[in-house]
Design a protein around this motif. Structure first.
Motif, PDB file in Angstrom:
ATOM      1  N   ALA A   1      -5.579   3.459   5.573  1.00 24.29           N
ATOM      2  CA  ALA A   1      -4.450   2.528   5.621  1.00 24.29           C
ATOM      3  C   ALA A   1      -4.754   1.378   6.578  1.00 24.29           C
ATOM      4  O   ALA A   1      -4.535   0.201   6.252  1.00 24.29           O
ATOM      5  N   ARG A   2      -5.248   1.707   7.755  1.00 23.48           N
ATOM      6  CA  ARG A   2      -5.569   0.651   8.723  1.00 23.48           C
ATOM      7  C   ARG A   2      -6.624  -0.298   8.161  1.00 23.48           C
ATOM      8  O   ARG A   2      -6.502  -1.525   8.279  1.00 23.48           O
ATOM      9  N   TRP A   3      -7.671   0.249   7.557  1.00 16.43           N
ATOM     10  CA  TRP A   3      -8.755  -0.593   7.061  1.00 16.43           C
ATOM     11  C   TRP A   3      -8.298  -1.475   5.901  1.00 16.43           C
ATOM     12  O   TRP A   3      -8.638  -2.665   5.847  1.00 16.43           O
TER      13      TRP A   3
ATOM     14  N   LEU B   1       0.827  -1.199   0.000  1.00 17.78           N
ATOM     15  CA  LEU B   1       0.000   0.000   0.000  1.00 17.78           C
ATOM     16  C   LEU B   1       0.865   1.254   0.000  1.00 17.78           C
ATOM     17  O   LEU B   1       1.841   1.352   0.752  1.00 17.78           O
ATOM     18  N   PHE B   2       0.494   2.225  -0.846  1.00 17.62           N
ATOM     19  CA  PHE B   2       1.147   3.528  -0.898  1.00 17.62           C
ATOM     20  C   PHE B   2       0.132   4.593  -0.463  1.00 17.62           C
ATOM     21  O   PHE B   2      -0.960   4.680  -1.037  1.00 17.62           O
TER      22      PHE B   2
ATOM     23  N   LEU C   1      -2.360  10.680  -3.744  1.00 15.72           N
ATOM     24  CA  LEU C   1      -1.026  10.884  -4.329  1.00 15.72           C
ATOM     25  C   LEU C   1      -0.358   9.544  -4.627  1.00 15.72           C
ATOM     26  O   LEU C   1       0.268   9.370  -5.673  1.00 15.72           O
ATOM     27  N   GLY C   2      -0.473   8.582  -3.710  1.00 11.83           N
ATOM     28  CA  GLY C   2       0.116   7.266  -3.914  1.00 11.83           C
ATOM     29  C   GLY C   2      -0.504   6.544  -5.093  1.00 11.83           C
ATOM     30  O   GLY C   2       0.151   5.726  -5.747  1.00 11.83           O
ATOM     31  N   GLY C   3      -1.768   6.836  -5.394  1.00 10.54           N
ATOM     32  CA  GLY C   3      -2.419   6.235  -6.543  1.00 10.54           C
ATOM     33  C   GLY C   3      -1.895   6.791  -7.853  1.00 10.54           C
ATOM     34  O   GLY C   3      -1.674   6.054  -8.812  1.00 10.54           O
TER      35      GLY C   3
ATOM     36  N   ALA D   1       0.766  -7.865   4.525  1.00  6.18           N
ATOM     37  CA  ALA D   1       0.347  -6.502   4.209  1.00  6.18           C
ATOM     38  C   ALA D   1       1.414  -5.519   4.661  1.00  6.18           C
ATOM     39  O   ALA D   1       1.830  -5.532   5.818  1.00  6.18           O
ATOM     40  N   VAL D   2       1.857  -4.669   3.735  1.00  5.04           N
ATOM     41  CA  VAL D   2       2.922  -3.727   4.051  1.00  5.04           C
ATOM     42  C   VAL D   2       2.610  -2.360   3.443  1.00  5.04           C
ATOM     43  O   VAL D   2       2.114  -2.259   2.320  1.00  5.04           O
ATOM     44  N   LEU D   3       2.860  -1.314   4.214  1.00  4.21           N
ATOM     45  CA  LEU D   3       2.740   0.057   3.730  1.00  4.21           C
ATOM     46  C   LEU D   3       4.117   0.686   3.677  1.00  4.21           C
ATOM     47  O   LEU D   3       4.881   0.591   4.647  1.00  4.21           O
ATOM     48  N   MET D   4       4.443   1.321   2.555  1.00  3.32           N
ATOM     49  CA  MET D   4       5.695   2.055   2.435  1.00  3.32           C
ATOM     50  C   MET D   4       5.459   3.520   2.754  1.00  3.32           C
ATOM     51  O   MET D   4       4.654   4.183   2.091  1.00  3.32           O
TER      52      MET D   4
END
Length: 346
Positions: free
Chosen positions: A81-83, A68-69, A145-147, A95-98
């Protein structure tokens, strides 16, 4: 827009369809408790990003990976992000967020930040994950923005340039100039002011330390009253662009929609207050690899629905359905997709 698109199945609760209500509701709702392990990923230029692995992490080395970005000044703690991370974990995915540079627990090392078209760090991350988990299926999502960043990366790399099975794009400002202008009008200036405060706070600290090569002092920073002005004075010169307009033109992913080869789902609300209502009417038709779902309501990364007797995030439910569709990778892409409709059907 005469090209085909899909009608999203999101329905807002009665009385809660207003775009601003939908945008602000997620901040008022409880979000899943999600422990994490933080990993520092060193970058080729000497800087770093922080990877946030949601816990507990499955021990299966073949478990699929959801990346996830986040959006502008977002983080692991953002409601979406949490959901979304929790939804992926619930299906057995890693599951990882950068965190983009400077958005984690520590300021980044170099005199630069991140921006909407900054694809190099994500590309480096996918190479790292491919080396570490070579046999695991990987799907990525980018929000706001990440999209835009993720869609630009997917377009740049083609269908086989990334170890990535698919991409999911949520509420992305694919025309950065039009979105900046929209945020400077009416009630949307509330969101612009919130983002500007967060951006200025970081820049102020670095200016005080003499860590930024900008012809800008604290008084000049305080006078920046729009995202366009900020991008012109800070984002563009820090990252090699000739002003805000050059940055918006070169970083916007919208013009690349027709070149997407990787299976990509785009979720968008017509009433998103961060961008013009005519966003997709002024962009090229998406390629056949793209499924564009447009909801009449939903705001910006809102999409709160009434489900099982309470308000719930439709985005998490939609993400889970999308990830479940990758459960049998032998199915052709088109068989995992629903009916295409034209805009005249809406």
């Amino acid at each position: 827009m005469s090209e085909p698109y899909h009608i999203a199945d999101f329905l807002p609760p009665r009385g809660l369809s207003n775009a601003h209500v939908q945008t602000l509701l997620p901040r008022l709702m409880p979000r899943p408790f999600l422990p994490r392990d933080v990993e520092v990923l060193e970058l080729p230029d000497g800087d770093f990003v922080e990877l946030n692995w949601a816990k507990p992490v499955t021990e299966d080395p073949l478990a699929p990976i959801f990346v996830l970005f986040h959006g502008l000044e977002g983080s692991f703690d953002s409601p979406y992000a949490r959901w979304l991370l929790a939804a992926a974990m619930g299906l057995g995915w890693r599951a990882v967020l950068m965190h983009f540079r400077g958005c984690g627990a520590y300021p980044n090392r170099l005199p630069r930040a991140y921006h909407s078209g900054d694809t190099a760090d994500a590309y480096w991350l996918f190479g790292h994950l491919s080396h570490r988990f070579p046999q695991a299926l990987k799907v990525a999502a980018g929000v706001s923005l990440g999209g835009n960043m993720l869609l630009k990366l997917v377009a740049e790399q083609g269908g086989d340039g990334l170890d990535l099975a698919g991409a999911i794009i949520v509420s992305a400002p694919l025309d950065l100039a039009a979105s900046a202008d929209t945020l400077h009008r009416g009630f949307s200036r509330l969101y612009e002011s919130h983002l500007l405060r967060a951006l200025k706070r970081k820049v102020r600290t670095k200016l005080e330390q003499g860590a930024l090569p900008l012809p800008l002092d604290l008084n000049g920073l305080a006078e920046l009253d729009s995202l366009r002005a900020y991008d012109d004075a800070v984002t563009a010169p820090l990252h090699g662009f000739d002003g805000a307009e050059d940055y918006y033109q070169r970083a916007s992913a919208g013009p690349l929609l027709g070149a997407i080869e990787l299976p990509t789902l785009i979720l968008h609300a017509d009433d998103d207050p961060f961008m013009p209502a005519s966003l997709y009417e002024n962009l090229p038709a998406p390629s056949d690899a793209v499924r564009l779902e447009i909801a009449r309501h939903g705001g910006h990364v809102g999409f709160m629905e009434w489900r099982n007797g309470r308000l719930r995030p439709w985005l998490a439910r939609r993400l889970a359905r999308e990830l479940e569709s990758w459960g049998d990778p032998s199915l052709p892409w088109q068989e995992r997709r629903g009916r295409v409709v034209s805009r005249s059907d809406s």
